[in-house]
Write a protein that holds these residues in place. Structure first.
Motif, mmCIF file in Angstrom:
data_model
loop_
_atom_site.group_PDB
_atom_site.id
_atom_site.type_symbol
_atom_site.label_atom_id
_atom_site.label_comp_id
_atom_site.label_asym_id
_atom_site.label_seq_id
_atom_site.Cartn_x
_atom_site.Cartn_y
_atom_site.Cartn_z
ATOM 1 N N THR A 1 0.851 -1.182 0.000
ATOM 2 C CA THR A 1 0.000 0.000 0.000
ATOM 3 C C THR A 1 0.890 1.236 0.000
ATOM 4 O O THR A 1 1.816 1.337 0.809
ATOM 5 N N PHE A 2 0.622 2.138 -0.899
ATOM 6 C CA PHE A 2 1.504 3.305 -1.019
ATOM 7 C C PHE A 2 1.446 4.176 0.229
ATOM 8 O O PHE A 2 0.382 4.446 0.778
ATOM 9 N N GLU A 3 2.613 4.584 0.651
ATOM 10 C CA GLU A 3 2.740 5.532 1.754
ATOM 11 C C GLU A 3 4.030 6.304 1.545
ATOM 12 O O GLU A 3 5.112 5.712 1.479
ATOM 13 N N ALA A 4 3.934 7.597 1.411
ATOM 14 C CA ALA A 4 5.123 8.417 1.219
ATOM 15 C C ALA A 4 5.925 8.457 2.516
ATOM 16 O O ALA A 4 5.363 8.587 3.609
ATOM 17 N N CYS B 1 6.636 14.927 4.170
ATOM 18 C CA CYS B 1 7.068 15.026 2.782
ATOM 19 C C CYS B 1 6.479 16.271 2.128
ATOM 20 O O CYS B 1 5.359 16.693 2.438
ATOM 21 N N THR B 2 7.233 16.837 1.196
ATOM 22 C CA THR B 2 6.702 17.941 0.397
ATOM 23 C C THR B 2 5.783 17.370 -0.667
ATOM 24 O O THR B 2 5.800 16.168 -0.962
ATOM 25 N N ALA B 3 4.983 18.234 -1.286
ATOM 26 C CA ALA B 3 4.068 17.782 -2.333
ATOM 27 C C ALA B 3 4.833 17.172 -3.497
ATOM 28 O O ALA B 3 4.408 16.163 -4.089
ATOM 29 N N ALA B 4 5.985 17.749 -3.818
ATOM 30 C CA ALA B 4 6.798 17.230 -4.922
ATOM 31 C C ALA B 4 7.338 15.840 -4.594
ATOM 32 O O ALA B 4 7.383 14.945 -5.451
ATOM 33 N N GLU B 5 7.752 15.638 -3.337
ATOM 34 C CA GLU B 5 8.285 14.330 -2.927
ATOM 35 C C GLU B 5 7.198 13.272 -2.957
ATOM 36 O O GLU B 5 7.423 12.131 -3.385
ATOM 37 N N VAL B 6 5.999 13.626 -2.501
ATOM 38 C CA VAL B 6 4.873 12.689 -2.539
ATOM 39 C C VAL B 6 4.565 12.302 -3.977
ATOM 40 O O VAL B 6 4.368 11.123 -4.301
ATOM 41 N N ALA B 7 4.548 13.276 -4.865
ATOM 42 C CA ALA B 7 4.242 13.014 -6.271
ATOM 43 C C ALA B 7 5.293 12.106 -6.898
ATOM 44 O O ALA B 7 4.959 11.183 -7.653
ATOM 45 N N GLN B 8 6.563 12.356 -6.590
ATOM 46 C CA GLN B 8 7.632 11.543 -7.163
ATOM 47 C C GLN B 8 7.565 10.109 -6.632
ATOM 48 O O GLN B 8 7.713 9.145 -7.392
ATOM 49 N N GLN B 9 7.338 9.973 -5.332
ATOM 50 C CA GLN B 9 7.258 8.632 -4.753
ATOM 51 C C GLN B 9 6.047 7.877 -5.289
ATOM 52 O O GLN B 9 6.110 6.667 -5.520
ATOM 53 N N ARG B 10 4.944 8.593 -5.499
ATOM 54 C CA ARG B 10 3.752 7.963 -6.069
ATOM 55 C C ARG B 10 4.028 7.473 -7.486
ATOM 56 O O ARG B 10 3.631 6.373 -7.875
ATOM 57 N N ALA B 11 4.718 8.285 -8.269
ATOM 58 C CA ALA B 11 5.046 7.893 -9.645
ATOM 59 C C ALA B 11 5.956 6.666 -9.655
ATOM 60 O O ALA B 11 5.764 5.740 -10.458
ATOM 61 N N ASP B 12 6.961 6.654 -8.771
ATOM 62 C CA ASP B 12 7.865 5.501 -8.683
ATOM 63 C C ASP B 12 7.096 4.248 -8.256
ATOM 64 O O ASP B 12 7.336 3.145 -8.760
ATOM 65 N N TRP B 13 6.169 4.431 -7.327
ATOM 66 C CA TRP B 13 5.355 3.311 -6.838
ATOM 67 C C TRP B 13 4.506 2.720 -7.956
ATOM 68 O O TRP B 13 4.474 1.503 -8.163
ATOM 69 N N ASP B 14 3.837 3.586 -8.684
ATOM 70 C CA ASP B 14 2.984 3.124 -9.784
ATOM 71 C C ASP B 14 3.807 2.425 -10.866
ATOM 72 O O ASP B 14 3.368 1.432 -11.446
#
Length: 294
Positions: free
Chosen positions: A69-72, A85-98
């Protein structure tokens, strides 16, 4: 200093658990009492009463789901402390996760197949897996009681006796790979029996079972860092692991040629007895060399 973030701890525990499983180190004693009788005319009797822990059936081996389950997660590079996490870090981690979804699915499938193979074809993710293993054990000679305590722990009563005409090992389970045994009897010429109990040593540097009990001890350390099964963080807290604690005794009317007990042989009504107190601090596997030729 690295922060004890539950997600990172669970991922580390999952990797360590799989490493133990894939090297065949997946069964250990819990709290127990065990006795071996070696008598003349090749008579022997062996009993084991207490807990047996199957790593593959514990929640520890299923903790991979906690990382699905995704969690930044962000932390300070200098202190290791968790931070928001910053919004940019969350977005990057989400992209890597997907992007890794397909790889994770393939890995999970492979791990499930490996676990099932190690567990004699029993699917550890099946809610009936523990009951299925209990039925398998009760079908084998010697297993008089097998009760599911939960989270991979079984309370068992095993006893076998007869003529010692060949080497003996405990436990042996139908369909399971041969692992480092709790107790092993090796017959030598001249009615000499060597007794090894590698499964009753947690930290021996020369003991092949170090990976089993010592490795499980390391996993217990991870569980403690995460707070254990009652207080661990997140939806999949780390489980508690059974404590290795018990007594192993050998009773014989033969000649004890060698042993590594602290106290040496003690006189009994039928001959002599050797006894070892086992704990997580036990470093040397019990060993004895006994001549039962008389």
């Amino acid at each position: 200093m690295i922060a004890n973030h539950p997600v990172r701890l669970r991922a580390a525990a999952m990797l360590a658990a799989l490493s133990l499983l894939l090297t065949g180190c997946f069964i250990s004693p819990g709290k127990f009492t065990s006795e071996l009788q070696l008598m003349d005319q090749d008579r022997f009797a062996f009993t084991y009463e207490g807990e047996i822990f199957f790593l593959g059936l514990s929640r520890l081996a299923q903790l991979g789901a906690a990382t699905e389950t995704f969690e930044a997660n962000c932390w300070d590079d200098e202190t290791g402390e968790d931070r928001e996490c910053t919004a940019a870090e969350v977005a990057q981690q989400r992209a890597d996760w997907d992007a890794g979804a397909e790889e994770r699915a393939a890995r999970s499938k492979q791990e499930a197949e490996q676990l099932s193979m190690i567990m004699g074809g029993i699917d550890p993710s099946n809610p009936e897996a523990s009951a299925e293993l209990a039925r398998l054990l009760l079908r084998q000679k010697g297993w008089d009681r097998v009760e599911v305590k939960g989270d991979g722990v079984f309370d068992v009563s095993f006893s076998v006796s007869g003529e010692l005409s060949h080497d003996f090992m405990f436990p042996v389970i139908e369909g399971f790979p041969v692992t480092s045994p709790f107790v092993q009897l090796i017959l030598r010429d001249g009615d000499v029996v060597r007794v090894n109990a590698p499964g009753f040593a947690a930290q021996s540097e020369d003991n092949p079972a170090t990976g089993m009990m010592g490795g499980i001890g390391a996993l217990a350390g991870l569980a403690a860092m995460d707070g254990g099964s009652d207080t661990g963080s997140g939806a999949n807290p780390m489980p508690n692991l059974p404590v290795v604690e018990g007594t192993f005794t050998i009773v014989t009317n033969g000649s004890i040629l060698a042993n590594n007990t602290d106290e040496g042989p003690m006189a009994t009504a039928g001959g002599q007895a050797l006894s070892w107190e086992i704990s997580p601090r036990t470093r040397t596997a019990p060993m004895a060399l006994i001549d039962v030729s008389r």
